[in-house]
Write an enzyme that holds these catalytic residues in place. Sequence first.
Site, PDB file in Angstrom:
ATOM      1  N   ASN A  80      19.725  67.215   3.325  1.00 39.80           N
ATOM      2  CA  ASN A  80      20.501  67.666   4.491  1.00 39.80           C
ATOM      3  C   ASN A  80      20.316  69.159   4.728  1.00 39.80           C
ATOM      4  O   ASN A  80      20.160  69.946   3.788  1.00 39.80           O
ATOM      5  CB  ASN A  80      21.982  67.281   4.383  1.00 39.80           C
ATOM      6  CG  ASN A  80      22.660  67.678   3.093  1.00 39.80           C
ATOM      7  OD1 ASN A  80      22.038  67.743   2.050  1.00 39.80           O
ATOM      8  ND2 ASN A  80      23.952  67.937   3.169  1.00 39.80           N
ATOM      9  N   GLU A 114      22.035  72.196   6.844  1.00 44.52           N
ATOM     10  CA  GLU A 114      23.221  72.578   7.624  1.00 44.52           C
ATOM     11  C   GLU A 114      22.970  73.838   8.443  1.00 44.52           C
ATOM     12  O   GLU A 114      21.921  74.484   8.345  1.00 44.52           O
ATOM     13  CB  GLU A 114      24.410  72.739   6.670  1.00 44.52           C
ATOM     14  CG  GLU A 114      24.762  71.407   6.015  1.00 44.52           C
ATOM     15  CD  GLU A 114      26.049  71.425   5.211  1.00 44.52           C
ATOM     16  OE1 GLU A 114      26.607  72.526   4.956  1.00 44.52           O
ATOM     17  OE2 GLU A 114      26.508  70.321   4.839  1.00 44.52           O
ATOM     18  N   CYS A 150      21.558  65.493   8.824  1.00 50.21           N
ATOM     19  CA  CYS A 150      21.668  64.710   7.583  1.00 50.21           C
ATOM     20  C   CYS A 150      20.302  64.563   6.909  1.00 50.21           C
ATOM     21  O   CYS A 150      19.255  64.633   7.564  1.00 50.21           O
ATOM     22  CB  CYS A 150      22.195  63.318   7.883  1.00 50.21           C
ATOM     23  SG  CYS A 150      23.902  63.250   8.413  1.00 50.21           S
ATOM     24  N   GLU A 182      18.951  61.801   5.783  1.00 49.95           N
ATOM     25  CA  GLU A 182      18.218  60.621   6.228  1.00 49.95           C
ATOM     26  C   GLU A 182      17.415  60.922   7.495  1.00 49.95           C
ATOM     27  O   GLU A 182      16.254  60.537   7.625  1.00 49.95           O
ATOM     28  CB  GLU A 182      19.169  59.452   6.526  1.00 49.95           C
ATOM     29  CG  GLU A 182      19.964  58.960   5.335  1.00 49.95           C
ATOM     30  CD  GLU A 182      21.312  59.666   5.184  1.00 49.95           C
ATOM     31  OE1 GLU A 182      21.369  60.903   5.352  1.00 49.95           O
ATOM     32  OE2 GLU A 182      22.292  58.975   4.897  1.00 49.95           O
ATOM     33  N   CYS A 187      25.501  57.769   7.440  1.00 50.14           N
ATOM     34  CA  CYS A 187      26.480  57.901   8.524  1.00 50.14           C
ATOM     35  C   CYS A 187      26.011  57.104   9.753  1.00 50.14           C
ATOM     36  O   CYS A 187      24.869  56.627   9.812  1.00 50.14           O
ATOM     37  CB  CYS A 187      26.689  59.375   8.881  1.00 50.14           C
ATOM     38  SG  CYS A 187      25.401  60.066   9.935  1.00 50.14           S
ATOM     39  N   CYS A 218      22.813  58.310  11.524  1.00 50.92           N
ATOM     40  CA  CYS A 218      21.596  58.022  10.748  1.00 50.92           C
ATOM     41  C   CYS A 218      21.245  56.546  10.840  1.00 50.92           C
ATOM     42  O   CYS A 218      20.073  56.173  10.945  1.00 50.92           O
ATOM     43  CB  CYS A 218      21.780  58.444   9.291  1.00 50.92           C
ATOM     44  SG  CYS A 218      21.752  60.231   9.078  1.00 50.92           S
TER      45      CYS A 218
HETATM   46  N1  THU Z   1      25.259  63.931   5.237  1.00 46.01           N
HETATM   47  C1  THU Z   1      24.015  63.396   5.054  1.00 46.01           C
HETATM   48  O1  THU Z   1      23.044  64.114   4.770  1.00 46.01           O
HETATM   49  N2  THU Z   1      23.869  62.071   5.191  1.00 46.01           N
HETATM   50  C2  THU Z   1      24.873  61.211   5.522  1.00 46.01           C
HETATM   51  O2  THU Z   1      24.616  60.035   5.767  1.00 46.01           O
HETATM   52  C3  THU Z   1      26.253  61.694   5.563  1.00 46.01           C
HETATM   53  C4  THU Z   1      26.425  63.156   5.561  1.00 46.01           C
HETATM   54  C5  THU Z   1      25.404  65.387   5.138  1.00 46.01           C
HETATM   55  C6  THU Z   1      25.725  66.064   6.440  1.00 46.01           C
HETATM   56  C7  THU Z   1      26.402  67.332   5.957  1.00 46.01           C
HETATM   57  O3  THU Z   1      25.402  68.291   5.661  1.00 46.01           O
HETATM   58  C8  THU Z   1      27.069  66.911   4.671  1.00 46.01           C
HETATM   59  O4  THU Z   1      26.451  65.702   4.266  1.00 46.01           O
HETATM   60  C9  THU Z   1      28.569  66.699   4.790  1.00 46.01           C
HETATM   61  O5  THU Z   1      28.856  65.823   5.832  1.00 46.01           O
END
Ligand code: THU
Length: 159
Positions: A61, A63, A72, A74, A111, A114
């Site tokens: 991920n 940010e 994310c 994925e 999520c 994704c």
């Molecule tokens: N996140 C993912 O990388 N994948 C997911 O399916 C759920 C959330 C990340 C997004 C963000 O950087 C952190 O997790 C908290 O939500």
Amino acid sequence: MEKQFKINFEAIESYDHLDAIEKTLFDKAMQIRDLAYAPYSDFTVGCAILLENGEIITGSNQENAAYPSGLCAERTTIFYTGANFPEVKIKKLFVIGAPRKATSSIPIPPCGACRQSILEYEAKQKDDIEIYFASLGGEIYKTKSIRELLPFSFDASYL
Ligand code: THU
């Protein structure tokens, strides 16, 4: 009339129950998770994608100070795969996420956004993508297709 969807998934007890390729995907997702750029949530996620040619693509991920601009693990990984290997089928997607300092966790699924993105690649390649989401302790949930995780999904057939 009330109706139900049935969602099928396999609960894999531990790392030891994985085959050699699955173990490699687990290890690579764990390794790349350490490199996640997640200074705001401190929730780090690693993803490993297996292509039909045996190649493994990884991502984490990413940010952003403008929170919605982040992405994310994925989608970071599957978009990179789609951009660089557009003609190669994706066989498996493995994801593991947890708070950075956690020592134990439960399997955390992709999520909604994704799931929608993964569905697009299943439709594009006309073949299923096996989804694995793992806990730090090694319990893993597996579905044969992203469709198990996205009932009533919206796709190009409605356009
Ligand atoms: N996140 C993912 O990388 N994948 C997911 O399916 C759920 C959330 C990340 C997004 C963000 O950087 C952190 O997790 C908290 O939500």
